[in-house]
Write a protein that holds these residues in place. Sequence first.
Motif, PDB file in Angstrom:
ATOM      1  N   THR A  93     -11.670  -1.289   6.762  1.00  0.00           N
ATOM      2  CA  THR A  93     -11.069  -1.016   5.455  1.00  0.00           C
ATOM      3  C   THR A  93     -10.884  -2.319   4.680  1.00  0.00           C
ATOM      4  O   THR A  93     -11.223  -2.406   3.501  1.00  0.00           O
ATOM      5  CB  THR A  93      -9.715  -0.290   5.632  1.00  0.00           C
ATOM      6  OG1 THR A  93      -9.948   0.932   6.329  1.00  0.00           O
ATOM      7  CG2 THR A  93      -9.063  -0.002   4.303  1.00  0.00           C
ATOM      8  N   VAL A  94     -10.348  -3.326   5.346  1.00  0.00           N
ATOM      9  CA  VAL A  94     -10.156  -4.629   4.705  1.00  0.00           C
ATOM     10  C   VAL A  94     -11.510  -5.256   4.388  1.00  0.00           C
ATOM     11  O   VAL A  94     -11.708  -5.807   3.297  1.00  0.00           O
ATOM     12  CB  VAL A  94      -9.298  -5.564   5.587  1.00  0.00           C
ATOM     13  CG1 VAL A  94      -9.208  -6.962   4.982  1.00  0.00           C
ATOM     14  CG2 VAL A  94      -7.910  -4.964   5.780  1.00  0.00           C
ATOM     15  N   LEU A 146      -6.010  -2.041  -1.979  1.00  0.00           N
ATOM     16  CA  LEU A 146      -6.067  -3.441  -1.589  1.00  0.00           C
ATOM     17  C   LEU A 146      -6.945  -4.231  -2.549  1.00  0.00           C
ATOM     18  O   LEU A 146      -6.558  -5.295  -3.039  1.00  0.00           O
ATOM     19  CB  LEU A 146      -6.596  -3.566  -0.153  1.00  0.00           C
ATOM     20  CG  LEU A 146      -6.799  -4.974   0.390  1.00  0.00           C
ATOM     21  CD1 LEU A 146      -5.500  -5.768   0.372  1.00  0.00           C
ATOM     22  CD2 LEU A 146      -7.378  -4.908   1.800  1.00  0.00           C
ATOM     23  N   LEU A 171      -4.021  -1.499   8.816  1.00  0.00           N
ATOM     24  CA  LEU A 171      -5.278  -0.865   8.412  1.00  0.00           C
ATOM     25  C   LEU A 171      -6.369  -1.165   9.429  1.00  0.00           C
ATOM     26  O   LEU A 171      -6.253  -2.103  10.218  1.00  0.00           O
ATOM     27  CB  LEU A 171      -5.734  -1.397   7.048  1.00  0.00           C
ATOM     28  CG  LEU A 171      -4.843  -1.113   5.844  1.00  0.00           C
ATOM     29  CD1 LEU A 171      -5.349  -1.879   4.624  1.00  0.00           C
ATOM     30  CD2 LEU A 171      -4.786   0.373   5.564  1.00  0.00           C
ATOM     31  N   ALA A 172      -7.436  -0.396   9.354  1.00  0.00           N
ATOM     32  CA  ALA A 172      -8.619  -0.702  10.158  1.00  0.00           C
ATOM     33  C   ALA A 172      -9.295  -1.931   9.563  1.00  0.00           C
ATOM     34  O   ALA A 172      -9.291  -2.137   8.342  1.00  0.00           O
ATOM     35  CB  ALA A 172      -9.574   0.482  10.147  1.00  0.00           C
ATOM     36  N   PRO A 209      -6.972   3.436   0.606  1.00  0.00           N
ATOM     37  CA  PRO A 209      -6.329   2.157   0.930  1.00  0.00           C
ATOM     38  C   PRO A 209      -7.186   0.940   0.570  1.00  0.00           C
ATOM     39  O   PRO A 209      -6.659  -0.052   0.062  1.00  0.00           O
ATOM     40  CB  PRO A 209      -6.100   2.244   2.439  1.00  0.00           C
ATOM     41  CG  PRO A 209      -6.000   3.706   2.714  1.00  0.00           C
ATOM     42  CD  PRO A 209      -6.952   4.353   1.751  1.00  0.00           C
ATOM     43  N   TYR A 210      -8.505   1.013   0.809  1.00  0.00           N
ATOM     44  CA  TYR A 210      -9.335  -0.157   0.479  1.00  0.00           C
ATOM     45  C   TYR A 210      -9.304  -0.415  -1.022  1.00  0.00           C
ATOM     46  O   TYR A 210      -9.312  -1.564  -1.458  1.00  0.00           O
ATOM     47  CB  TYR A 210     -10.777   0.012   0.981  1.00  0.00           C
ATOM     48  CG  TYR A 210     -11.723   0.599  -0.027  1.00  0.00           C
ATOM     49  CD1 TYR A 210     -12.429  -0.216  -0.903  1.00  0.00           C
ATOM     50  CD2 TYR A 210     -11.899   1.975  -0.143  1.00  0.00           C
ATOM     51  CE1 TYR A 210     -13.274   0.326  -1.850  1.00  0.00           C
ATOM     52  CE2 TYR A 210     -12.741   2.519  -1.061  1.00  0.00           C
ATOM     53  CZ  TYR A 210     -13.434   1.690  -1.923  1.00  0.00           C
ATOM     54  OH  TYR A 210     -14.275   2.221  -2.873  1.00  0.00           O
ATOM     55  N   LEU A 251      -1.316  -5.249   7.593  1.00  0.00           N
ATOM     56  CA  LEU A 251      -1.137  -4.071   6.738  1.00  0.00           C
ATOM     57  C   LEU A 251      -1.227  -2.750   7.503  1.00  0.00           C
ATOM     58  O   LEU A 251      -1.010  -1.689   6.918  1.00  0.00           O
ATOM     59  CB  LEU A 251      -2.187  -4.075   5.620  1.00  0.00           C
ATOM     60  CG  LEU A 251      -2.123  -5.241   4.638  1.00  0.00           C
ATOM     61  CD1 LEU A 251      -3.291  -5.179   3.656  1.00  0.00           C
ATOM     62  CD2 LEU A 251      -0.791  -5.257   3.904  1.00  0.00           C
ATOM     63  N   ALA A 306      -5.812  -6.890   8.282  1.00  0.00           N
ATOM     64  CA  ALA A 306      -5.801  -5.506   8.768  1.00  0.00           C
ATOM     65  C   ALA A 306      -4.583  -5.267   9.669  1.00  0.00           C
ATOM     66  O   ALA A 306      -3.882  -4.258   9.519  1.00  0.00           O
ATOM     67  CB  ALA A 306      -7.099  -5.198   9.511  1.00  0.00           C
ATOM     68  N   LEU A 328       0.837  -1.194   0.000  1.00  0.00           N
ATOM     69  CA  LEU A 328       0.000   0.000   0.000  1.00  0.00           C
ATOM     70  C   LEU A 328       0.872   1.244   0.000  1.00  0.00           C
ATOM     71  O   LEU A 328       1.893   1.290   0.681  1.00  0.00           O
ATOM     72  CB  LEU A 328      -0.924   0.002   1.218  1.00  0.00           C
ATOM     73  CG  LEU A 328      -1.888  -1.179   1.316  1.00  0.00           C
ATOM     74  CD1 LEU A 328      -2.695  -1.086   2.599  1.00  0.00           C
ATOM     75  CD2 LEU A 328      -2.802  -1.233   0.112  1.00  0.00           C
ATOM     76  N   PRO A 385       0.980   4.915   1.142  1.00  0.00           N
ATOM     77  CA  PRO A 385       0.292   5.891   1.995  1.00  0.00           C
ATOM     78  C   PRO A 385       0.235   7.284   1.367  1.00  0.00           C
ATOM     79  O   PRO A 385      -0.590   8.106   1.743  1.00  0.00           O
ATOM     80  CB  PRO A 385       1.113   5.904   3.286  1.00  0.00           C
ATOM     81  CG  PRO A 385       2.429   5.339   2.920  1.00  0.00           C
ATOM     82  CD  PRO A 385       2.220   4.441   1.737  1.00  0.00           C
TER      83      PRO A 385
END
Length: 124
Positions: free
Chosen positions: A54-55, A19, A50-51, A15-16, A48, A45, A7, A9
């Motif tokens: 998001t995944v 992915l 991430l929240a 981000p989603y 990576l 998550a 990813l 930033p």
Amino acid sequence: MTLTIALDPESTTAPYEQLRAQLSEQARSGALPVGFRLPTVRGLAEELGLAANTVAKAYRALEADGVIETRGRNGTFVAAAGGAAERKAATAARDYAEQARRLGLSRAEALSRAEDAVRAAYGG
């Protein structure tokens, strides 16, 4: 077989979506074979940074596209997506052609509009 996701930033792409796009490409290219078990939402998550939501959003989009399938408590797996993706694309193209004809566009106009949309979607 390992899952490789990178990813960015600094990217303006969410981000989603990064992915989703990477998983989709890896599944369609065969880098992730049909039946490959994906990590859990929480596991990926954490890996990576991430929240989980998001995944989960990326997984839902991939499932809607027929790229992955969730088998309840058994996990999430790469589906035989080529056929499903091709069928969805053919259906969308047919629906577009029928609507363009109903709107009175000529064949050349309909093709031109479709080419413009594809160019815009693929960035050039």
